[in-house]
Each structure stands twice: as C-alpha cells, then as structure tokens.
Write a protein that holds these residues in place. Sequence first.
Motif, PDB file in Angstrom:
ATOM      1  N   GLU A   1       0.832  -1.205   0.000  1.00 39.70           N
ATOM      2  CA  GLU A   1       0.000   0.000   0.000  1.00 39.70           C
ATOM      3  C   GLU A   1       0.862   1.248   0.000  1.00 39.70           C
ATOM      4  OE1 GLU A   1      -3.547   2.183   0.039  1.00 39.70           O
ATOM      5  OE2 GLU A   1      -3.322   0.020  -0.104  1.00 39.70           O
ATOM      6  N   GLN A   2       1.933   1.212   0.767  1.00 43.00           N
ATOM      7  CA  GLN A   2       2.845   2.349   0.846  1.00 43.00           C
ATOM      8  C   GLN A   2       3.512   2.616  -0.491  1.00 43.00           C
ATOM      9  OE1 GLN A   2       6.402   1.876   3.341  1.00 43.00           O
ATOM     10  NE2 GLN A   2       5.946   3.845   4.278  1.00 43.00           N
ATOM     11  N   LYS A   3       3.905   1.544  -1.185  1.00 41.88           N
ATOM     12  CA  LYS A   3       4.555   1.705  -2.481  1.00 41.88           C
ATOM     13  C   LYS A   3       3.555   2.096  -3.560  1.00 41.88           C
ATOM     14  CE  LYS A   3       8.031  -0.581  -3.774  1.00 41.88           C
ATOM     15  NZ  LYS A   3       8.913  -1.613  -4.348  1.00 41.88           N
ATOM     16  N   ARG A   4       2.349   1.515  -3.501  1.00 44.20           N
ATOM     17  CA  ARG A   4       1.364   1.768  -4.543  1.00 44.20           C
ATOM     18  C   ARG A   4       0.799   3.181  -4.465  1.00 44.20           C
ATOM     19  NH1 ARG A   4      -4.167   1.013  -5.489  1.00 44.20           N
ATOM     20  NH2 ARG A   4      -4.557   0.447  -3.322  1.00 44.20           N
ATOM     21  N   SER A   5       0.545   3.643  -3.232  1.00 41.60           N
ATOM     22  CA  SER A   5      -0.060   4.963  -3.079  1.00 41.60           C
ATOM     23  C   SER A   5       0.937   6.088  -3.262  1.00 41.60           C
ATOM     24  CB  SER A   5      -0.699   5.077  -1.690  1.00 41.60           C
ATOM     25  OG  SER A   5       0.295   4.972  -0.688  1.00 41.60           O
ATOM     26  N   ASN A   6       2.246   5.750  -3.032  1.00 38.70           N
ATOM     27  CA  ASN A   6       3.296   6.771  -3.157  1.00 38.70           C
ATOM     28  C   ASN A   6       2.978   7.987  -2.307  1.00 38.70           C
ATOM     29  OD1 ASN A   6       5.719   7.807  -4.050  1.00 38.70           O
ATOM     30  ND2 ASN A   6       4.827   8.763  -5.875  1.00 38.70           N
ATOM     31  N   HIS A   7       2.564   7.692  -1.044  1.00 40.30           N
ATOM     32  CA  HIS A   7       2.230   8.711  -0.046  1.00 40.30           C
ATOM     33  C   HIS A   7       0.989   9.517  -0.411  1.00 40.30           C
ATOM     34  CE1 HIS A   7       5.993   7.789   1.835  1.00 40.30           C
ATOM     35  NE2 HIS A   7       6.642   8.083   0.740  1.00 40.30           N
ATOM     36  N   ASN A   8       0.147   9.004  -1.288  1.00 38.47           N
ATOM     37  CA  ASN A   8      -1.095   9.691  -1.610  1.00 38.47           C
ATOM     38  C   ASN A   8      -2.164   9.245  -0.629  1.00 38.47           C
ATOM     39  OD1 ASN A   8      -3.228  11.025  -2.751  1.00 38.47           O
ATOM     40  ND2 ASN A   8      -3.456   9.602  -4.473  1.00 38.47           N
ATOM     41  N   THR A   9      -2.254   9.941   0.471  1.00 44.01           N
ATOM     42  CA  THR A   9      -3.161   9.520   1.531  1.00 44.01           C
ATOM     43  C   THR A   9      -4.606   9.836   1.230  1.00 44.01           C
ATOM     44  OG1 THR A   9      -2.840  11.610   2.684  1.00 44.01           O
ATOM     45  CG2 THR A   9      -1.397   9.811   3.288  1.00 44.01           C
ATOM     46  N   GLU A  10      -4.853  10.735   0.325  1.00 47.51           N
ATOM     47  CA  GLU A  10      -6.231  11.120   0.071  1.00 47.51           C
ATOM     48  C   GLU A  10      -7.015  10.026  -0.622  1.00 47.51           C
ATOM     49  OE1 GLU A  10      -7.730  13.678   1.195  1.00 47.51           O
ATOM     50  OE2 GLU A  10      -5.987  14.579   2.053  1.00 47.51           O
TER      51      GLU A  10
ATOM     52  N   TYR B   1       4.787  11.342   7.502  1.00 46.24           N
ATOM     53  CA  TYR B   1       3.796  10.999   8.515  1.00 46.24           C
ATOM     54  C   TYR B   1       2.513  11.775   8.236  1.00 46.24           C
ATOM     55  CZ  TYR B   1       5.856  15.300  10.296  1.00 46.24           C
ATOM     56  OH  TYR B   1       6.333  16.580  10.398  1.00 46.24           O
ATOM     57  N   ALA B   2       1.419  11.294   8.768  1.00 48.17           N
ATOM     58  CA  ALA B   2       0.117  11.907   8.538  1.00 48.17           C
ATOM     59  C   ALA B   2      -0.159  12.973   9.595  1.00 48.17           C
ATOM     60  CB  ALA B   2      -0.970  10.844   8.571  1.00 48.17           C
ATOM     61  N   PRO B   3      -1.030  13.932   9.287  1.00 45.24           N
ATOM     62  CA  PRO B   3      -1.451  14.905  10.306  1.00 45.24           C
ATOM     63  C   PRO B   3      -2.047  14.209  11.516  1.00 45.24           C
ATOM     64  CG  PRO B   3      -2.174  15.610   8.123  1.00 45.24           C
ATOM     65  CD  PRO B   3      -1.619  14.225   7.964  1.00 45.24           C
TER      66      PRO B   3
ATOM     67  N   THR C   1       2.892  18.790  15.337  1.00 46.66           N
ATOM     68  CA  THR C   1       2.233  19.968  14.767  1.00 46.66           C
ATOM     69  C   THR C   1       2.759  20.317  13.378  1.00 46.66           C
ATOM     70  OG1 THR C   1       3.825  21.386  15.934  1.00 46.66           O
ATOM     71  CG2 THR C   1       1.718  20.972  17.016  1.00 46.66           C
ATOM     72  N   SER C   2       3.887  19.756  13.010  1.00 43.87           N
ATOM     73  CA  SER C   2       4.446  20.041  11.686  1.00 43.87           C
ATOM     74  C   SER C   2       3.795  19.144  10.650  1.00 43.87           C
ATOM     75  CB  SER C   2       5.962  19.844  11.688  1.00 43.87           C
ATOM     76  OG  SER C   2       6.283  18.534  12.124  1.00 43.87           O
ATOM     77  N   CYS C   3       4.110  19.405   9.383  1.00 36.77           N
ATOM     78  CA  CYS C   3       3.597  18.610   8.269  1.00 36.77           C
ATOM     79  C   CYS C   3       4.782  18.170   7.435  1.00 36.77           C
ATOM     80  CB  CYS C   3       2.621  19.448   7.438  1.00 36.77           C
ATOM     81  SG  CYS C   3       2.123  18.682   5.885  1.00 36.77           S
TER      82      CYS C   3
ATOM     83  N   ASP D   1      -2.007   6.662   7.971  1.00 36.56           N
ATOM     84  CA  ASP D   1      -1.784   7.344   6.701  1.00 36.56           C
ATOM     85  C   ASP D   1      -3.058   7.935   6.111  1.00 36.56           C
ATOM     86  OD1 ASP D   1       0.892   6.964   6.599  1.00 36.56           O
ATOM     87  OD2 ASP D   1       0.808   5.098   5.466  1.00 36.56           O
ATOM     88  N   SER D   2      -4.181   7.340   6.438  1.00 41.40           N
ATOM     89  CA  SER D   2      -5.420   7.729   5.775  1.00 41.40           C
ATOM     90  C   SER D   2      -5.967   9.035   6.336  1.00 41.40           C
ATOM     91  CB  SER D   2      -6.475   6.634   5.946  1.00 41.40           C
ATOM     92  OG  SER D   2      -7.685   7.022   5.377  1.00 41.40           O
ATOM     93  N   THR D   3      -6.150  10.010   5.483  1.00 38.69           N
ATOM     94  CA  THR D   3      -6.788  11.271   5.845  1.00 38.69           C
ATOM     95  C   THR D   3      -7.838  11.583   4.805  1.00 38.69           C
ATOM     96  OG1 THR D   3      -5.110  12.520   4.652  1.00 38.69           O
ATOM     97  CG2 THR D   3      -4.752  12.187   6.999  1.00 38.69           C
TER      98      THR D   3
END
Length: 717
Positions: free
Chosen positions: A91-100, A357-359, A381-383, A429-431
């Motif tokens: 999932e991490q490789k497929r989404s390429n950090h696309n959490t949306e 990391y996710a918010p 608190t950072s992004c 990861d999911s937002t």
Amino acid sequence: MNSESEMSGGVSGKMKKYLQKGIWWFSLFIFVGYVMVWILRPTNFFYLQWFPHIEAKTDSIYFGKQGTIILIYTFPILLIATLTSVYLHLEQKRSNHNTESKGGRFLGLASWKRPLLTKGPLGIITMTELSFAIMFVLLLIWTFFSYLHSLFASAAKDAAKERDQVWEIKLEYSSLALGLVGNICLVLLFFPVSRGSSILRFIGLTSEGSIKYHIWLGHTAMLLFTAHGLGYIIFWYKTHQILEIFKWNKVGVSNVAGEVSLLAGLIMWAATLPSIRRKAFELFFYTHYLYIVFVVFYVLHLGFSYSCLVLPGFYLFMIDRYLRFLQSQKKIRLVSARVLPCEAVELNFSKNLGLSYAPTSTIFINVPGISKLQWHPFTITSCSDTDPDTLSVVIRSSGTWSNTLYQKLSSSSPLSHLDVSIEGPYGHDSTSYSRHELLVLISGGSGITPFISIIRSLVFKANTEGGKTPRVLLLCAFKKSIDLTMIDLILPVSATSTTFDISRLQLQIEAYVTREKQPDMNDKRLTQTSWFKANLLDEPVSEVLGKYSWLYLSIIISSSFILFLLLIGILTRYYIYPIDYNTNLIYPNFSRSSLSMLFICISIAIVATSAFLWNKKQNKDLGQIKNIYTSDQSTSPGSGYYNADKELGSLPLQSLVETAKVHYGEKPDIKKILSGCTGSSIGVLVSGPRKMRHEVASICTSCSTDDLHFESVSFSW
C-alpha cells in the motif's frame, strides 16, 4: 521507452492491487476461523472430538502437546500480522504517499462512524464500536455459561467423590469459568498498546485512538480475574483447604504464581483510578511496569503450553516494545525551541527527508536531563510536506515534567544543547479532510495542536497545482488572552516552509477568550526562539526500520517466530522429552515456562536487532544534520534568544492572531455555529476537554442531516 515504462508500471500496480486483495481476503478467512475456534472452545464438541483429533495429529517429540495450542491459537494471529505488514508495504509503495485516495474507501460506512452514545463513563461511542462491544460481551457470556453447563453436569457426582457440598463444587467451577473467560480479555489486551502494530493499521486504527479499548479490556479482565481468585479463596476456606493458597505445584497449576500475578494486576488497576492517574501521573506510570510481573507469573501459574492461548498479542507487543527500545537509544538533533508567553514551547527537531507521517500523528519524547524513565506523548504539529526537514511538537507546562522542561528552555541563560530521545512517529496514513466542502475544527485550549498539522497539510495542497481544499473554520477557545499566541504556531518556524502561501487556503479563525472580557495589555512578553548547537552524535528523526519498515516488520515477526519454534523444538526433543515423554507430569512447569519465555526474548532480540542494524547500515544519512540551519551562519540565528516576530515577518501573514476574530468573555455557541454552516459535506473535528468533545458529539448526533461528519481527534501535549 516512456510508454513501455508506464505500461510496466501500470501492470506492476495492478499486480500489487490484486495481491493486496488476496491478502485482505485470506487474512479475513483466517480471522473468521480463529473467532470460530473461540466460539466453539467451551463446547463438548471442541474438547471431546475436535481438539483431541487435532492433538493426535500434531503431538510430536519436538513440540509436545503445546504444539497443538501454538498451531491453533498462536500461529493464525502471527500469520495475519505478517500478511498485514506485507499489505501495508504494498500500500505504501502503490499509493506513493497519496493519503487522500484512502479516505473515500469507506464513505458508505460513514453513518457507522458517527457518534451513537455521547454520555456515560465509556465516552463517545460509535455504532461500529457499540456493535463490536456487544458481540464481545455476548462471547464472554456464551463462554461463561457454556463452561458452567458442562462443569455443573458432573457437580453432584464430584461433590460426593470429594465429600463436599454441591454448592461448594459449583463455586469452584464458577471460579474456574471466570478465569477461563478472563483469558479472552487477555488475548486482546496488548493489541491496542502496540504502537507500531500492522494489525491496528490494517483495520484503520491507531494505538492512540485505541487506548480506550485497552482500558475497557483491562477493567473487564481484572474484574473477572479478581472474582476468579476470590472465588477460589472462599472455596478453599469453606472446604478447609486454605493452605492451597501457599501451593506451588511442580506440574499443573501453581496457586502462588497466580496470586502474585493477581496482586500485580490489582496494584496496576488501583493506579488507573482517575483521581490517582490525574493527580499522580508518575505513580500511574511507574506502577504500569508491573505488567511484566503480571505476565511472567501468569505464565508460571498456568504453564507455558496453556499460556500460548494469549501469546499472540503479547508476542507482537514485545516486538513493538523492543523496536521502540532500539529507536530510543538514538539521540535526536534538537534544532530550536519557540517559547510562547502562555507557558508553552514548540520543539523543532531535525527530520530525515524520507520520513513521511500523517497529520495528527504522535511521538513519545524522553529528556534524560529531567527523567530517564518517563516518556510522554505529544501530537506532531508540523507537516511532512511543508516541513520536509523538521518535525515539531508543542508542549504546554501543566505538570512536573513539562514545567521543568519549560523552565529549562525559558531560562535567562538558555541551553546550548539538550539531549532528547524519540519514539515514533505513530499515526495513520489515511486522511479524508479534503473530501469535505467545509471543515470545522473545534478546539479547547491545547486541543488546537492536532489542527496545526491539518491546516499545514491543507496549505500545502492549496499551494500545489490543481490542489482542491475545503473551506476551513477554526473555532478555538482559550482561558486567557495570552493563550492566543498558540494560533501563531500554525505558521512554521522552518525556513523551508516560507514558500507556501497560507492565504491560498480559505481559513477563518474564530477565537474565544472565556475568562477575560478584554485583552491583557500589561503582559508584554514576546514569543522567543532559542537555537541549539549541533552535536555530531545526534541524528535526525527517522523510522526505526527505515523506508521499508512494514516489510522489515513482516520479516521480524515471521523470522523470530521460526527461530523460537526451532529453539523450543531442540529443547523439547533433546532435553525435555527424554525426561517427560510428553506426559507433562515429570518435567517441572517452572523450568519449561522460564526457558520458553527466555527463548521468546532471545528470538525477538536477535532478529529485531539484526534488522535494525542492517537498516542503519543501509541508511547512513547523517550529513543533513550538519547542513540544516548551520550552513549559513550569517543569516541564521545563533544560539540564544531573539524575537520570533522578526521571522514571522517573512511569511505572508505576520501574525494569524491579527486576522482572527476574537470574542472576549464568552464561550462559543457551537450548536448555533454548526446550524449556520452550509455545504454539501461538512466535516466536524473536535479536540479538547472531555466535556467539549461530548457536547459537540451530542450536537452532531442530534442533527438529522447526513452531510455532517463528526470525528473526535485525540491529542497529547
């Protein structure tokens, strides 16, 4: 060439997607089978037919009778944990950090995630949580009465044989049934506190958000185990066998070990009382280390073979705990500290560029100069998008530990360096914040901290070409006007973040100062920033197992378990079997259990340490520490204090407080504000005191519209 690579990438993506689906369904199949075993376990069919048949097939000179229990109860969950780790890696490789992309997957279940119960001792309960809680309670009830039905059938006969009264035998059997039911709670007890658990992540949960399940399970388990122990004590007293309390049998159940385990559990249970936990957190924190005594003597009480029923959760917890120990040995590079007039401080750490990391994620911080044992959770608190090389947290001075830290950082003679260790980050990861047309963020006091990372992530998306973001309404309540300075924390201190224009985000801030009717003009304190010198031994914040942490975790779980099986196989075949011949009547339980627990520790330590050192060798990336904030000393602040408003001047807005609409001497009318909100989809996130969260949840529950989506955000400061 480009078309060929795109085609191969598409095929690879489809293969990963199909593999993920296969893992999902296979894991579900195993889990359903595992649950069915627990449902059938208290029945005569299980004990008289099915289990003896499996035991006859699996009984061997290498594992003995414990091999059957390991196969039925331990192996399935560890296999699921391994498979879900592989799933998350894909999932991490497929989404390429696309959490949306993940947020809309369960939109059809939005009604199940809405608050159903908002008042009561259990807090805010959703339909999903209530459904699973009811099923779990029904399982406990079914198990208890099934055991009683089977045991009471021979109560009269056993009473005549033992020359006891029937009610006394029934009391003994009832106490036994209570202990057997308590084991079900113990099976699940350690899953919520495994911060890096792949199983929690797989089902969409975080450890921080699952702590309440650990609390529920802990209370239920201790209630059942206490009744179990008291029942046996009363039985022994009535049947003139009170000396049974002091028995430690060579084989079978050891009463003394059970009593020690129960005593440790009772001490931990007492320390969880709200009056103790809130007023004496250190007492609560240190007494919880008694879980080691509780588990060790629980195993000695029943024997290792039987304890394999509850082994999976604790085994995964031990892996997680040891990995956290390895990560905590690193000293982290603290870049700067922004000291606020409201007795809060923002710590900014150097971060590995590859760490994402996710918010609302959290980290645990240890400052050896204050306490070498205490670890405290804080919301990031950072992004990771707007602050690629820094990680920030906000700490409010509210207790002994945090007050000592604040005094150190706000001293007139500032520190040049501060040793800090970190565990984490932990989060999901999911937002799905961007899927709403309007996002209402409601905070009380320091509850604003998780919203800072959410707003920064939305700012990044708003500045990204084609990025669509919702309108954001931030409702923040504070006690005093000096607390308004926390709003400015939305503007990052990192110089790399100044390229993002916050004005591109439709952000409206409504601030409420509840205990003052006008601003305090006498308080002239300013926000100050202290910069720290670099230390060559310090490292940036990074994942404990690096970029491929989920893949490494799957290897650790499977390899350590295989090594453990190899060790106990050799022990049983060449040492225990020649003495006991698989009768479990000769070789002492204490020795077998102690050696088995030792082998678990050795297996996990060897495999996890090897994976950690291999990853560390492959990712020697310490060069960035020397460059961050130190490459240009002529333009970067030196060690010491300076007015942070000068830095904020380089941002699009010098101070967000100046753009906020501040209401003095009043509390926000949340019901009125929400009723006035318009939009096809409104997301409501609340973070703050328990009373505020329950109030907002009640308002959202009373709304008949399906356009309102509520979520309670946990925070630590």
